[in-house]
Motif scaffolding. Structure first.
Motif, PDB file in Angstrom:
ATOM      1  N   HIS A 135       0.866  -1.190   0.000  1.00  0.00           N
ATOM      2  CA  HIS A 135       0.000   0.000   0.000  1.00  0.00           C
ATOM      3  C   HIS A 135       0.897   1.233   0.000  1.00  0.00           C
ATOM      4  O   HIS A 135       1.256   1.767   1.058  1.00  0.00           O
ATOM      5  CB  HIS A 135      -0.926  -0.021   1.222  1.00  0.00           C
ATOM      6  CG  HIS A 135      -1.980   1.035   1.190  1.00  0.00           C
ATOM      7  ND1 HIS A 135      -3.221   0.883   1.762  1.00  0.00           N
ATOM      8  CD2 HIS A 135      -1.983   2.276   0.645  1.00  0.00           C
ATOM      9  CE1 HIS A 135      -3.932   1.978   1.580  1.00  0.00           C
ATOM     10  NE2 HIS A 135      -3.187   2.845   0.901  1.00  0.00           N
ATOM     11  N   HIS A 182       1.472   4.720  -2.546  1.00  0.00           N
ATOM     12  CA  HIS A 182       1.140   5.502  -3.738  1.00  0.00           C
ATOM     13  C   HIS A 182       2.423   6.166  -4.217  1.00  0.00           C
ATOM     14  O   HIS A 182       3.029   6.952  -3.463  1.00  0.00           O
ATOM     15  CB  HIS A 182       0.102   6.574  -3.396  1.00  0.00           C
ATOM     16  CG  HIS A 182      -1.182   6.006  -2.858  1.00  0.00           C
ATOM     17  ND1 HIS A 182      -2.292   5.790  -3.646  1.00  0.00           N
ATOM     18  CD2 HIS A 182      -1.522   5.584  -1.607  1.00  0.00           C
ATOM     19  CE1 HIS A 182      -3.268   5.287  -2.907  1.00  0.00           C
ATOM     20  NE2 HIS A 182      -2.827   5.141  -1.664  1.00  0.00           N
ATOM     21  N   HIS A 207      -9.294   0.556  -1.840  1.00  0.00           N
ATOM     22  CA  HIS A 207      -9.350   1.241  -0.550  1.00  0.00           C
ATOM     23  C   HIS A 207     -10.785   1.114  -0.030  1.00  0.00           C
ATOM     24  O   HIS A 207     -11.745   1.400  -0.765  1.00  0.00           O
ATOM     25  CB  HIS A 207      -9.040   2.729  -0.704  1.00  0.00           C
ATOM     26  CG  HIS A 207      -7.586   3.048  -0.889  1.00  0.00           C
ATOM     27  ND1 HIS A 207      -6.811   2.475  -1.853  1.00  0.00           N
ATOM     28  CD2 HIS A 207      -6.776   3.898  -0.199  1.00  0.00           C
ATOM     29  CE1 HIS A 207      -5.577   2.966  -1.768  1.00  0.00           C
ATOM     30  NE2 HIS A 207      -5.529   3.828  -0.774  1.00  0.00           N
ATOM     31  N   HIS A 219      -6.432  -0.438   3.757  1.00  0.00           N
ATOM     32  CA  HIS A 219      -6.824   0.124   5.066  1.00  0.00           C
ATOM     33  C   HIS A 219      -7.729  -0.884   5.782  1.00  0.00           C
ATOM     34  O   HIS A 219      -7.242  -1.728   6.501  1.00  0.00           O
ATOM     35  CB  HIS A 219      -7.505   1.500   4.944  1.00  0.00           C
ATOM     36  CG  HIS A 219      -6.590   2.588   4.495  1.00  0.00           C
ATOM     37  ND1 HIS A 219      -5.515   3.009   5.220  1.00  0.00           N
ATOM     38  CD2 HIS A 219      -6.591   3.346   3.359  1.00  0.00           C
ATOM     39  CE1 HIS A 219      -4.890   3.977   4.578  1.00  0.00           C
ATOM     40  NE2 HIS A 219      -5.514   4.188   3.439  1.00  0.00           N
ATOM     41  N   ASP A 276       1.674   4.082   2.713  1.00  0.00           N
ATOM     42  CA  ASP A 276       0.634   4.892   2.045  1.00  0.00           C
ATOM     43  C   ASP A 276       1.252   6.041   1.251  1.00  0.00           C
ATOM     44  O   ASP A 276       1.516   5.886   0.054  1.00  0.00           O
ATOM     45  CB  ASP A 276      -0.402   5.382   3.067  1.00  0.00           C
ATOM     46  CG  ASP A 276      -1.771   5.669   2.447  1.00  0.00           C
ATOM     47  OD1 ASP A 276      -1.936   5.437   1.238  1.00  0.00           O
ATOM     48  OD2 ASP A 276      -2.677   6.114   3.170  1.00  0.00           O
TER      49      ASP A 276
HETATM   50 ZN   LIG Z   1      -3.773   4.665   0.096  1.00  0.00          ZN
END
Ligand SMILES: [Zn+2]
Ligand SMILES: Nc1ncnc2[nH]cnc12
Length: 354
Positions: free
Chosen positions: A19, A21, A213, A237, A294
């Protein structure tokens, strides 16, 4: 370096990240570097004082009210990323830091629509990020996969266009496809997973992996919606899962991996502190999860900082860490050979720190 007696053990664990980005690795320093390189004028201090300097931009990232407040900053900063070389640089920023933190395998998100909307070609984005992935394997030994996310605040017809670009560019083809999975991100509440059913079913037919997500700010129906409508294999998440014990049992039974991001949850006010992320509840209930960063340029740390923050909050045993790392290896979209290599590295680390 954290104060935990387990710090070296945590640092040396062979990590899989699921996870992350790539756009979330755009640090304030890189914003200014790319703006200068591409001759882009950032907003003047009168227009927007946060762009006055690296320091003022960093200061802005110290507090976000919620997911939307963060996303507004995140999309605005992307204006400086233009060329294929810029996308490669952004990807490389991630891989070099991940290497330092002990990442051995990474399945990373990118948001093509946040660039195609600004007139950047789909090919520029994917070829740039892919070049970073290829270089990471060659120079750092990190294996990786690209996950193409749809922005859920945009209409599904835009997601369909994005699918078309990937199909016509040949990015889903072959054994070693350049894009191996689909994801769904951006503003969650009000943008239900069901809106993207068609694109996910198309992806499944094409043999793509699927994640979304859900349960970050949205309630547990976003999680069940992602499982039922999108046939998601993982949930990104998913921390609100504890609100529905029956759904939690389903996640356990179906061996769905949650990709948990503790520092992100604190920074975006989903929880007050890391100790409120349901790490122990998940471990005790047999919910499989990995720990991830993240958007590290915004949330105060890469993956090792997240491992250390979890250790500080929960004081986990080495056995519990071994379970987390094993689950993140088994939950990766890799073949048995690579899994075996990563499990071997885990055994080495456990013996060294026995
Ligand atoms: Zn994310
Ligand atoms: N935490 C997050 N949730 C939803 N969309 C995102 N895009 C980047 N980070 C995100």
């Amino acid at each position: 370096m954290c104060q935990s007696p387990l710090h070296d053990f945590l640092a040396e664990l062979p990590k899989c990240e699921h996870h992350l980005h790539l756009e979330g690795c755009l640090s304030p320093a890189l914003v200014f570097k790319l703006a200068a390189k591409n001759n882009i004028s950032l907003p003047t201090p009168e227009e927007n004082p946060i762009y006055e300097s690296v320091e003022t931009l960093s200061k802005r990232y110290e507090h976000f009210d919620n997911l939307q407040d963060f996303l507004d900053c995140y999309y605005r900063a992307l204006d400086v990323v233009i060329t294929q070389e810029d996308f490669e640089m952004l990807g490389w920023e991630y891989f070099t830091t991940a290497h330092r933190d002990g990442v051995k395998h990474a399945e990373v998100f990118f948001d093509p629509q946040s660039h195609t909307e600004r007139g950047i070609a789909f090919k520029t984005v994917v070829d740039g990020f892919n070049a970073a992935c290829v270089r990471a394997e060659k120079e750092l030994g990190i294996t990786s996969q690209l996950i193409m996310c749809f922005l859920r605040h945009l209409p599904a017809k835009d997601a369909a266009e994005t699918m078309k670009s990937a199909v016509s560019g040949g990015y889903f083809e072959g054994e070693q496809r350049i894009i191996s999975g689909l994801g769904l991100d951006s503003s969650e509440v009000g943008f239900r997973p069901e809106l993207f059913t068609e694109q996910y079913l198309q992806g499944e037919k094409l043999g793509l992996h699927r994640t979304a997500h859900a349960g970050e700010e949205g309630d547990t129906t976003y999680i069940s919606g992602a499982l039922d409508s999108l046939r998601a294999e993982r949930i990104d998440h998913g921390i609100r899962l504890t609100e529905d014990p029956a759904l939690m049992q389903r996640i356990v039974n179906e061996k769905i991996l949650l990709t948990v991001c503790p520092l992100s949850n604190v920074c975006l006010q989903a929880v007050k502190e890391v100790s409120q992320v349901p790490i122990k509840t998940f471990l005790d209930a047999g919910v499989k999860f990995s720990i991830n960063s993240d958007d590290p340029a915004y949330f105060g740390g890469y993956i090792l900082n997240n491992y250390c923050a979890v250790q500080k909050a929960f004081d986990l045993s080495k056995e519990e860490w071994s379970t987390i790392v094993k689950n993140s290896i088994h939950g990766s979209w890799i073949g048995e050979k690579r899994k075996g290599e990563l499990l071997g590295l885990l055994e080495e680390c456990l013996s060294k720190h026995a």
